[in-house]
Write a protein that holds these residues in place. Structure first.
Motif, PDB file in Angstrom:
ATOM      1  N   GLY A 167       0.834  -1.202   0.000  1.00 33.14           N
ATOM      2  CA  GLY A 167       0.000   0.000   0.000  1.00 33.14           C
ATOM      3  C   GLY A 167       0.861   1.240   0.000  1.00 33.14           C
ATOM      4  N   GLY A 195      -2.759   3.052  -4.066  1.00 33.78           N
ATOM      5  CA  GLY A 195      -3.256   4.091  -3.174  1.00 33.78           C
ATOM      6  C   GLY A 195      -4.434   3.611  -2.348  1.00 33.78           C
ATOM      7  N   TRP A 196      -5.354   2.884  -2.971  1.00 31.07           N
ATOM      8  CA  TRP A 196      -6.511   2.380  -2.238  1.00 31.07           C
ATOM      9  C   TRP A 196      -6.109   1.335  -1.207  1.00 31.07           C
ATOM     10  N   ARG A 199      -4.834   3.126   1.736  1.00 32.31           N
ATOM     11  CA  ARG A 199      -5.897   3.624   2.618  1.00 32.31           C
ATOM     12  C   ARG A 199      -6.406   2.516   3.546  1.00 32.31           C
ATOM     13  N   ALA A 202      -3.908   2.089   6.246  1.00 33.38           N
ATOM     14  CA  ALA A 202      -4.015   3.185   7.202  1.00 33.38           C
ATOM     15  C   ALA A 202      -5.161   2.927   8.190  1.00 33.38           C
ATOM     16  N   ALA A 203      -6.283   2.431   7.679  1.00 33.82           N
ATOM     17  CA  ALA A 203      -7.425   2.140   8.553  1.00 33.82           C
ATOM     18  C   ALA A 203      -7.091   1.023   9.539  1.00 33.82           C
ATOM     19  N   TRP A 236      -2.500   7.528   5.287  1.00 39.31           N
ATOM     20  CA  TRP A 236      -3.714   7.954   4.585  1.00 39.31           C
ATOM     21  C   TRP A 236      -3.426   9.145   3.673  1.00 39.31           C
ATOM     22  N   SER A 237      -2.681  10.126   4.195  1.00 41.28           N
ATOM     23  CA  SER A 237      -2.394  11.315   3.387  1.00 41.28           C
ATOM     24  C   SER A 237      -1.511  10.958   2.192  1.00 41.28           C
ATOM     25  N   ALA A 239      -1.315   7.977   0.670  1.00 42.28           N
ATOM     26  CA  ALA A 239      -2.118   7.192  -0.274  1.00 42.28           C
ATOM     27  C   ALA A 239      -3.090   8.080  -1.037  1.00 42.28           C
ATOM     28  N   THR A 240      -3.714   9.013  -0.327  1.00 37.39           N
ATOM     29  CA  THR A 240      -4.668   9.924  -0.970  1.00 37.39           C
ATOM     30  C   THR A 240      -3.976  10.811  -1.995  1.00 37.39           C
TER      31      THR A 240
END
Length: 380
Positions: A167, A195-196, A199, A202-203, A236-237, A239-240
């Motif tokens: 990821g 990227g997804w 995320r 990250a979760a 998260w940032s 990947a986004t």
């Protein structure tokens, strides 16, 4: 053939230089001192158990361990840098910070194979360092040295394995990006997929302390939740940003410099600016270049400088006064487009560029304002 080294840039605020590797500055962020102090505090009890009676010196020993640990992080980043150099890419900098390190490569990989090897070599280096440290552990006597070897082994194996998680912005995400890119032939699809998954990672990191507590029954503290939140936010940032960048880049090929090029008038540099403007209006030209006595193009008129010159002064100002010397970076082939065009503009920022045909003749002037307008429309 290697890319030219990027021009030197001022160091980012809060960093200082400690040396160089692979032709790039090695920088340390001020945030490193925070994590170094945290590491020293965490390992102090283990050091005290291995060498009783050190008192406050156990924190000094912990700080020394933090330095050793980050030297292995530097080795991880150096492997990225040298692999990128192997493929001909210039390295801007290597920075050590709170969450590890980052190697700034001046341009992106051009092939999925390059992306794969530049990404995977870092985690593999960390794993090799960890395995070597495990081997040393068996022959290292008890004491502080064994504590250092033990920590080096565990940290590097953990860093190596976790960095292979598929990821973005982790190295494993770049490996996944390269795999999807290689299978589909679409770099941007690979970035979006990685990227997804980034995320999702990250979760998982964000809720990991809760999972530890509620599912496995391990005790957790507020520090665990705080660190999980910081790391999850970082992932998260990153990947986004990768997803958004890939979506924008999908639309970049719609930029057609041929359609955006302005008709261009060539005038002698000593011609009064007012006369050059009059001739350009008469010829319905949106760009003006200056030429030498032998007809060679030597400058390109800066539109902002022209507009800033009052009309009453223009008869007394030569056209060359508001023209920028036409260096190599301001001459672009007329068939350049897409990402190649954006990269060329980033290498040599300017307000105007001269598009030239294969025989060296003038095709037109390409204004940055026109590119920006078209880019906004394409990505809206």
């Amino acid at each position: 053939m290697s890319e030219p080294a990027p021009p030197s840039a001022p160091r980012p605020p809060g960093t200082f230089r400690i040396g160089s590797l692979a032709g790039a500055d090695v920088l340390v962020s001020s945030s490193w001192f925070i994590v170094a102090a945290l590491i020293a505090f965490i390992v102090a009890p283990r050091i005290e158990a291995a060498q009783p009676g050190l008192g406050t010196w156990k924190y000094v020993a912990g700080l020394a361990f933090a330095v050793i640990l980050y030297l292995s992080v530097l080795l991880h980043e150096a492997s990225h840098a040298y692999m990128a150099r192997h493929y001909g890419f210039a390295i801007s900098s290597i920075t050590l910070h709170f969450l590890g390190g980052v190697t700034a490569v001046a341009s992106e990989a051009k092939k999925a194979r390059q992306e794969f090897f530049i990404a995977v070599v870092g985690p593999l280096t960390s794993i090799l360092v960890g395995v070597a440290a495990v081997g040393l552990w068996f022959v290292t006597p008890d004491g502080l040295l064994r504590v250092a070897v033990e920590g080096l082994a565990g940290a590097n194996l953990l860093v190596g394995v976790l960095n292979l998680v598929p990821g973005l912005p982790l190295d494993g995400g770049r490996v996944l990006k390269a795999a999807v890119w290689g299978l589909t032939g679409d770099r941007n699809r690979g970035a979006i997929a990685a990227g997804w998954t980034g995320r999702v990672v990250a979760a998982v990191v964000l809720f990991y302390p809760t999972i530890q507590s509620e599912v496995f029954g391990f005790s957790t503290s507020i520090v665990d939740y705080f660190l999980a939140m910081i790391i999850a936010l970082f992932l998260w940032s990153g990947a986004t940003a990768a997803i958004l960048s890939a979506r924008v880049r999908r639309k970049i090929p719609n930029l057609d410099p041929l359609a955006l090029a302005r008709r261009t008038l060539a005038v002698p540099g000593e011609l009064p600016l007012s006369e050059a403007v009059r001739r350009a209006q008469e010829a319905e030209a949106g760009g003006i270049v200056t030429i030498s006595t032998d007809g060679a193009v030597v400058g390109i008129v800066n539109e902002a400088a022209l507009l800033a010159t009052p009309a009453e002064r223009r008869p007394w100002v030569t056209t060359a006064t508001v023209a920028r010397d036409l260096g190599p970076g301001l001459r672009l082939p007329f068939d350049i487009s897409g990402e190649e065009l954006i990269q060329a503009m980033n290498r040599t920022p300017a307000s105007e560029y001269l598009l030239v045909e294969s025989d060296g003749s003038i095709f037109g002037v390409l204004a940055t304002t026109d590119i920006d307008r078209a880019f906004r429309q394409a990505t809206a």
